[in-house]
Design a protein around this motif. Structure first.
Motif, PDB file in Angstrom:
ATOM      1  N   LEU A 112      -9.276  47.188  65.412  1.00 12.36           N
ATOM      2  CA  LEU A 112      -8.679  48.395  64.847  1.00 12.36           C
ATOM      3  C   LEU A 112      -7.517  48.016  63.940  1.00 12.36           C
ATOM      4  N   PHE A 113      -7.355  48.768  62.843  1.00 10.98           N
ATOM      5  CA  PHE A 113      -6.342  48.428  61.848  1.00 10.98           C
ATOM      6  C   PHE A 113      -5.167  49.399  61.923  1.00 10.98           C
ATOM      7  N   GLY A 114      -3.985  48.872  62.165  1.00  9.94           N
ATOM      8  CA  GLY A 114      -2.770  49.665  62.073  1.00  9.94           C
ATOM      9  C   GLY A 114      -2.563  50.627  63.229  1.00  9.94           C
ATOM     10  N   ALA A 115      -1.361  51.198  63.252  1.00  8.32           N
ATOM     11  CA  ALA A 115      -0.987  52.108  64.335  1.00  8.32           C
ATOM     12  C   ALA A 115      -1.855  53.361  64.346  1.00  8.32           C
ATOM     13  N   PHE A 116      -2.258  53.819  63.169  1.00  7.25           N
ATOM     14  CA  PHE A 116      -3.074  55.038  63.079  1.00  7.25           C
ATOM     15  C   PHE A 116      -4.356  54.886  63.892  1.00  7.25           C
ATOM     16  N   GLU A 117      -5.101  53.810  63.647  1.00  5.90           N
ATOM     17  CA  GLU A 117      -6.366  53.619  64.371  1.00  5.90           C
ATOM     18  C   GLU A 117      -6.126  53.297  65.838  1.00  5.90           C
ATOM     19  N   ARG A 118      -5.116  52.483  66.128  1.00 10.97           N
ATOM     20  CA  ARG A 118      -4.882  52.114  67.526  1.00 10.97           C
ATOM     21  C   ARG A 118      -4.437  53.309  68.359  1.00 10.97           C
ATOM     22  N   THR A 119      -3.822  54.305  67.717  1.00  9.04           N
ATOM     23  CA  THR A 119      -3.419  55.519  68.417  1.00  9.04           C
ATOM     24  C   THR A 119      -4.612  56.415  68.712  1.00  9.04           C
ATOM     25  N   LEU A 120      -5.569  56.452  67.787  1.00 11.39           N
ATOM     26  CA  LEU A 120      -6.675  57.399  67.893  1.00 11.39           C
ATOM     27  C   LEU A 120      -7.893  56.873  68.632  1.00 11.39           C
ATOM     28  N   PHE A 121      -8.095  55.547  68.625  1.00 10.35           N
ATOM     29  CA  PHE A 121      -9.382  55.006  69.071  1.00 10.35           C
ATOM     30  C   PHE A 121      -9.237  53.962  70.169  1.00 10.35           C
ATOM     31  N   LEU A 140     -23.724  44.191  61.712  1.00  9.16           N
ATOM     32  CA  LEU A 140     -22.960  45.414  61.496  1.00  9.16           C
ATOM     33  C   LEU A 140     -21.514  45.191  61.914  1.00  9.16           C
ATOM     34  N   LEU A 141     -20.584  45.407  60.972  1.00 13.11           N
ATOM     35  CA  LEU A 141     -19.152  45.384  61.228  1.00 13.11           C
ATOM     36  C   LEU A 141     -18.533  46.613  60.579  1.00 13.11           C
ATOM     37  N   ILE A 142     -17.252  46.863  60.844  1.00 13.40           N
ATOM     38  CA  ILE A 142     -16.580  48.028  60.266  1.00 13.40           C
ATOM     39  C   ILE A 142     -15.246  47.598  59.661  1.00 13.40           C
ATOM     40  N   CYS A 143     -15.082  47.803  58.384  1.00 12.65           N
ATOM     41  CA  CYS A 143     -13.826  47.669  57.651  1.00 12.65           C
ATOM     42  C   CYS A 143     -13.058  46.389  57.987  1.00 12.65           C
ATOM     43  N   PHE A 144     -11.941  46.485  58.699  1.00  8.50           N
ATOM     44  CA  PHE A 144     -11.063  45.352  58.983  1.00  8.50           C
ATOM     45  C   PHE A 144     -11.806  44.199  59.647  1.00  8.50           C
ATOM     46  N   ASP A 145     -12.872  44.502  60.362  1.00  8.97           N
ATOM     47  CA  ASP A 145     -13.656  43.444  61.026  1.00  8.97           C
ATOM     48  C   ASP A 145     -14.075  42.345  60.059  1.00  8.97           C
ATOM     49  N   VAL A 146     -14.459  42.718  58.840  1.00  9.48           N
ATOM     50  CA  VAL A 146     -14.980  41.730  57.898  1.00  9.48           C
ATOM     51  C   VAL A 146     -13.883  40.845  57.333  1.00  9.48           C
ATOM     52  N   LEU A 148     -11.742  39.295  59.047  1.00  9.69           N
ATOM     53  CA  LEU A 148     -11.522  38.219  60.005  1.00  9.69           C
ATOM     54  C   LEU A 148     -12.760  37.323  59.991  1.00  9.69           C
ATOM     55  N   PRO A 149     -12.644  36.107  59.482  1.00 14.02           N
ATOM     56  CA  PRO A 149     -13.839  35.288  59.234  1.00 14.02           C
ATOM     57  C   PRO A 149     -14.643  34.963  60.477  1.00 14.02           C
ATOM     58  N   GLU A 150     -14.008  34.962  61.643  1.00 10.50           N
ATOM     59  CA  GLU A 150     -14.731  34.634  62.872  1.00 10.50           C
ATOM     60  C   GLU A 150     -15.869  35.618  63.136  1.00 10.50           C
ATOM     61  N   ASN A 151     -15.634  36.896  62.852  1.00  9.29           N
ATOM     62  CA  ASN A 151     -16.660  37.909  63.093  1.00  9.29           C
ATOM     63  C   ASN A 151     -17.913  37.634  62.270  1.00  9.29           C
ATOM     64  N   VAL A 152     -17.701  37.371  60.990  1.00 12.61           N
ATOM     65  CA  VAL A 152     -18.836  37.164  60.096  1.00 12.61           C
ATOM     66  C   VAL A 152     -19.575  35.878  60.449  1.00 12.61           C
ATOM     67  N   ARG A 153     -18.834  34.820  60.753  1.00 14.15           N
ATOM     68  CA  ARG A 153     -19.490  33.563  61.083  1.00 14.15           C
ATOM     69  C   ARG A 153     -20.323  33.699  62.359  1.00 14.15           C
ATOM     70  N   LYS A 154     -19.812  34.435  63.351  1.00 20.74           N
ATOM     71  CA  LYS A 154     -20.583  34.596  64.587  1.00 20.74           C
ATOM     72  C   LYS A 154     -21.904  35.295  64.309  1.00 20.74           C
ATOM     73  N   LEU A 155     -21.883  36.370  63.534  1.00 18.26           N
ATOM     74  CA  LEU A 155     -23.112  37.083  63.221  1.00 18.26           C
ATOM     75  C   LEU A 155     -24.049  36.216  62.387  1.00 18.26           C
ATOM     76  N   THR A 156     -23.485  35.411  61.502  1.00 18.15           N
ATOM     77  CA  THR A 156     -24.304  34.501  60.700  1.00 18.15           C
ATOM     78  C   THR A 156     -25.029  33.508  61.600  1.00 18.15           C
ATOM     79  N   LEU A 157     -24.312  32.937  62.556  1.00 15.71           N
ATOM     80  CA  LEU A 157     -24.914  31.966  63.459  1.00 15.71           C
ATOM     81  C   LEU A 157     -25.952  32.613  64.377  1.00 15.71           C
ATOM     82  N   GLN A 158     -25.872  33.932  64.531  1.00 12.44           N
ATOM     83  CA  GLN A 158     -26.881  34.658  65.301  1.00 12.44           C
ATOM     84  C   GLN A 158     -28.073  35.064  64.442  1.00 12.44           C
ATOM     85  N   GLY A 159     -28.033  34.693  63.159  1.00 12.00           N
ATOM     86  CA  GLY A 159     -29.192  34.922  62.304  1.00 12.00           C
ATOM     87  C   GLY A 159     -29.060  36.007  61.265  1.00 12.00           C
ATOM     88  N   ALA A 160     -27.879  36.618  61.106  1.00 17.14           N
ATOM     89  CA  ALA A 160     -27.731  37.690  60.125  1.00 17.14           C
ATOM     90  C   ALA A 160     -27.950  37.173  58.703  1.00 17.14           C
TER      91      ALA A 160
END
Length: 258
Positions: A112-121, A140-146, A148-160
């Motif tokens: 989650l990105f910033g206080a706004f999202e952390r407050t709501l979700f 599938l990722l959402i906004c701030f997730d992409v 952070l390179p670790e997220n993308v690399r993990k999905l890549t190694l899983q075959g994305a």
């Protein structure tokens, strides 16, 4: 695969109006030959809302989107607020419905990105493994997730081979579609589809700038800040042709990274 990205301002808080617009865009995307339509982050109810209109993953909007997907023969990926199973704060989620009306994936934003999202979700607690759509393996990722390179690399190694990124990006973060999204595509040798809001929503201005980055870092399509329906053709062969030029995956030495 022929992919469609729908960049829109939407109707904050008016799910019925957003679903009515989706019917129009799904028809247009299917008529253009698209197999998959990508919408933005929290598209269903609107991003900049203090009280998110949350629904279950199989709620009434999901059922309507399933009907639209089957009617037009197109898979649909959309962002929405998913109600919490235990009554807590909802999740910032994205769901993919197949052209046959079946759920292919449902992902809860983990970063989650910033206080706004952390407050709501409530943050999600895991990445979802890539799913199959036709002969493509899709992550599938959402906004701030992409960002952070670790997220993308993990999905890549899983075959994305393709990443879908619903996002809600404001103008000060222009470096994300301009620099980070193409970098993620190059360093992981996959396609990245990044779909943003446009215009001003409930007082918050968005960048627009939706785009699709190829495995060589080039942009196959991009939008300015306004309503847009991007149609892009993706080719498995482009990935294969670049493996020797950008050998980042083959050149990894994971034994020294821990």
């Amino acid at each position: 695969m022929r992919l469609a990205l729908w960049q829109t301002q939407g109707h904050p808080g008016d799910i019925a109006a957003n679903l009515a617009d989706l019917a129009v865009q799904a028809r247009a995307a299917a008529a253009a030959g698209a197999e998959l339509l990508l919408c933005s982050e929290l598209w269903l109810g609107g991003y900049n809302l203090r009280a998110q209109p949350a629904e279950a993953a199989d709620g009434p909007s999901a059922q309507r989107i399933s009907e639209l997907a089957q009617e037009h023969g197109i898979a649909i990926c959309y962002g929405y607020a998913e109600s919490h199973e235990s009554g807590g704060k909802p999740y910032n989620a994205a769901q993919v419905i197949s052209a046959n009306g079946q759920r292919l994936s449902n992902y809860r934003k983990t970063h989650l990105f910033g206080a706004f999202e952390r407050t709501l979700f409530t943050p999600g607690d895991r990445l979802q493994a890539p799913f199959k759509c036709g002969d493509w393996s899709i992550g599938l990722l959402i906004c701030f997730d992409v960002e952070l390179p670790e997220n993308v690399r993990k999905l890549t190694l899983q075959g994305a081979e393709l990443l879908l990124i619903p996002t809600a990006l404001t103008p000060e973060y222009r470096a994300v579609p301009d620099l980070i999204v193409p970098a993620r595509a190059v360093e992981n040798q996959l396609f990245v589809a990044y779909c943003n809001h446009s215009g001003v929503e409930a007082g918050l201005a968005f960048l627009g700038g939706s785009c699709v980055a190829a495995p060589d870092g080039s942009k196959l399509a991009s939008a300015a800040n306004g309503e847009a329906l991007l149609i892009v053709d993706l080719d498995h062969g482009q990935r294969a042709a670049l493996e020797s030029t950008f050998p980042y995956l083959a050149g990894r030495r994971p034994e020294i990274y821990t």
